[in-house]
Design an enzyme around this catalytic site. Structure first.
Site, PDB file in Angstrom:
ATOM      1  N   HIS A   1      34.225  39.642  42.305  1.00  0.00           N
ATOM      2  CA  HIS A   1      33.163  39.124  41.291  1.00  0.00           C
ATOM      3  C   HIS A   1      31.712  40.444  41.689  1.00  0.00           C
ATOM      4  CE1 HIS A   1      33.852  34.790  41.054  1.00  0.00           C
ATOM      5  NE2 HIS A   1      34.321  35.252  40.132  1.00  0.00           N
TER       6      HIS A   1
ATOM      7  N   ASP B   1      28.873  40.686  42.089  1.00  0.00           N
ATOM      8  CA  ASP B   1      27.855  40.749  43.181  1.00  0.00           C
ATOM      9  C   ASP B   1      28.508  41.142  44.600  1.00  0.00           C
ATOM     10  OD1 ASP B   1      29.217  37.977  43.274  1.00  0.00           O
ATOM     11  OD2 ASP B   1      27.681  37.019  44.446  1.00  0.00           O
ATOM     12  N   HIS B   2      30.012  41.305  44.468  1.00  0.00           N
ATOM     13  CA  HIS B   2      30.390  41.913  45.825  1.00  0.00           C
ATOM     14  C   HIS B   2      30.984  43.383  45.504  1.00  0.00           C
ATOM     15  CE1 HIS B   2      30.561  37.993  47.975  1.00  0.00           C
ATOM     16  NE2 HIS B   2      30.224  37.518  46.560  1.00  0.00           N
TER      17      HIS B   2
ATOM     18  N   HIS C   1      38.621  30.537  46.510  1.00  0.00           N
ATOM     19  CA  HIS C   1      37.516  30.616  45.627  1.00  0.00           C
ATOM     20  C   HIS C   1      38.007  30.551  44.262  1.00  0.00           C
ATOM     21  CE1 HIS C   1      33.609  31.932  44.423  1.00  0.00           C
ATOM     22  NE2 HIS C   1      33.643  33.272  43.975  1.00  0.00           N
TER      23      HIS C   1
ATOM     24  N   ASP D   1      33.405  34.997  49.276  1.00  0.00           N
ATOM     25  CA  ASP D   1      33.102  33.557  48.732  1.00  0.00           C
ATOM     26  C   ASP D   1      34.376  32.708  48.843  1.00  0.00           C
ATOM     27  OD1 ASP D   1      30.681  34.854  47.867  1.00  0.00           O
ATOM     28  OD2 ASP D   1      31.054  34.617  45.823  1.00  0.00           O
TER      29      ASP D   1
ATOM     30  N   HIS E   1      25.129  34.904  51.770  1.00  0.00           N
ATOM     31  CA  HIS E   1      25.346  34.598  50.537  1.00  0.00           C
ATOM     32  C   HIS E   1      24.375  33.271  50.222  1.00  0.00           C
ATOM     33  CE1 HIS E   1      27.970  33.712  46.724  1.00  0.00           C
ATOM     34  NE2 HIS E   1      28.118  35.140  46.759  1.00  0.00           N
TER      35      HIS E   1
END
Ligand SMILES: [Zn+2]
Ligand SMILES: [Zn+2]
Length: 305
Positions: A64, A66-67, A139, A210, A268
């Site tokens: 993802h 954001d990572h 996830h 996540d 997070h």
């Protein structure tokens, strides 16, 4: 033997004025371990002075944005700053293609060797003093958790005991301290266990990207000194957390309790929580020793006796 955790980015999905996107640095002696690499990680690394040219391994939890979107910038800056040491990157399927396609389309070349490993649940590296393992979290896309697990250290050396057994100070002492038996001039054998106390356990640090609260993670994190676990939504959005396969503070605390970890650190954090105390209080109902991470928060993990 120092071991320091530095939170570089603690936001979920989008950054805020106080929180950058996911990244956690772990410094152990001269080595750097970087867990996730959200956009802007390189600037956080500069601010936290973690360095770009030390022995480094990067572990990506999942694909993802954001990572991972900070990874190209970190690599390019390392190259511009003249990094020469090889770099290892671990992550789930897709990480190799991501880096290759950025190299191709952005047209940057790297002046240092990069080894990319697409991994699942396995033993990733084995060093003299520690190992690193991965395990599946749960996830909406394949997501990995990582653990740095130190090997036990030999017990404390008892010099009086050594002298009483007739072992004179010098090279024989250091052989015994390193775990080898020695033969004395009179022919007697002295074993390490004759002069060493009980083995001292190593430290265990677990990072979970996540995930929803996961039994597999509870097993993986068992006995950890520090569990870094996401807590994206507070209890009022528990349904949303379940839908998106994220955790609430009480969900993360439930896993920490089950895994009998020493310290739980929540990260997070959704941009909607300007006051993290809501999250802290919810977690504390299930697990007392808990912190909510802030950017640049540092945690030193002491050696165990
Ligand atoms: Zn995320
Ligand atoms: Zn995600």
């Amino acid at each position: 033997m120092s071991l320091r955790i530095i939170f570089l980015g603690t936001a979920a999905s989008i950054p805020t004025s106080n929180r950058a996107l996911s990244a956690v640095a772990l410094k152990r002696e001269g080595e750097l371990f970087l867990f996730d690499c959200g956009e802007g990680t390189q600037r956080q690394m500069i601010k936290a002075k973690v360095g770009f040219n030390r022995k480094t391994r990067i572990f990506i939890s999942h694909m993802h944005g954001d990572h991972i979107l900070g990874l190209p910038g970190v690599l390019q800056t390392m190259s511009i700053l003249g990094r020469d040491k090889p770099l290892e990157i671990y992550g789930p399927h897709g990480i190799a293609e991501f880096i290759e396609s950025v190299k191709k389309t952005v047209g940057f070349s790297l002046r240092f060797p990069v080894k990319i490993y697409e991994v699942g649940e396995e033993l990733l590296c084995q060093e003299d003093e520690y190992e690193i393992r991965s395990a599946w979290a749960e996830h909406s896309v394949p997501s990995l958790a990582y653990a740095l697990i130190e090997k036990p250290r030999p017990g404390r050396f008892d010099p009086e005991r050594a002298i009483s057994l007739g072992v004179s100070k010098g090279p024989l002492w250091s052989r015994l301290q390193r775990g080898f038996e020695v033969r004395l001039p009179d022919g007697r054998i002295v074993k390490p266990e004759d002069v060493l106390g009980p083995e001292r356990p190593g430290r265990k640090i677990v990072y979970v990207g996540d995930t929803k609260p996961s039994e597999n993670i509870a097993r993986f994190a068992f006995g950890a000194d520090v569990l870094i676990h996401e807590a994206t939504f507070a209890e009022d959005l528990a349904e949303r957390a379940e839908e998106d396969m994220h955790s609430t503070p009480s969900g993360a605390a439930f896993i920490a309790k089950k895994a009998k970890v020493n310290l739980l650190i929540l990260t997070h954090i959704s941009a909607r929580y300007s006051d993290p105390n809501i999250l802290l209080e919810e977690a504390k109902r299930n697990f007392e020793n808990v912190l909510v991470a802030e950017d640049f928060m540092k945690i030193d993990v002491p050696l165990k006796e």
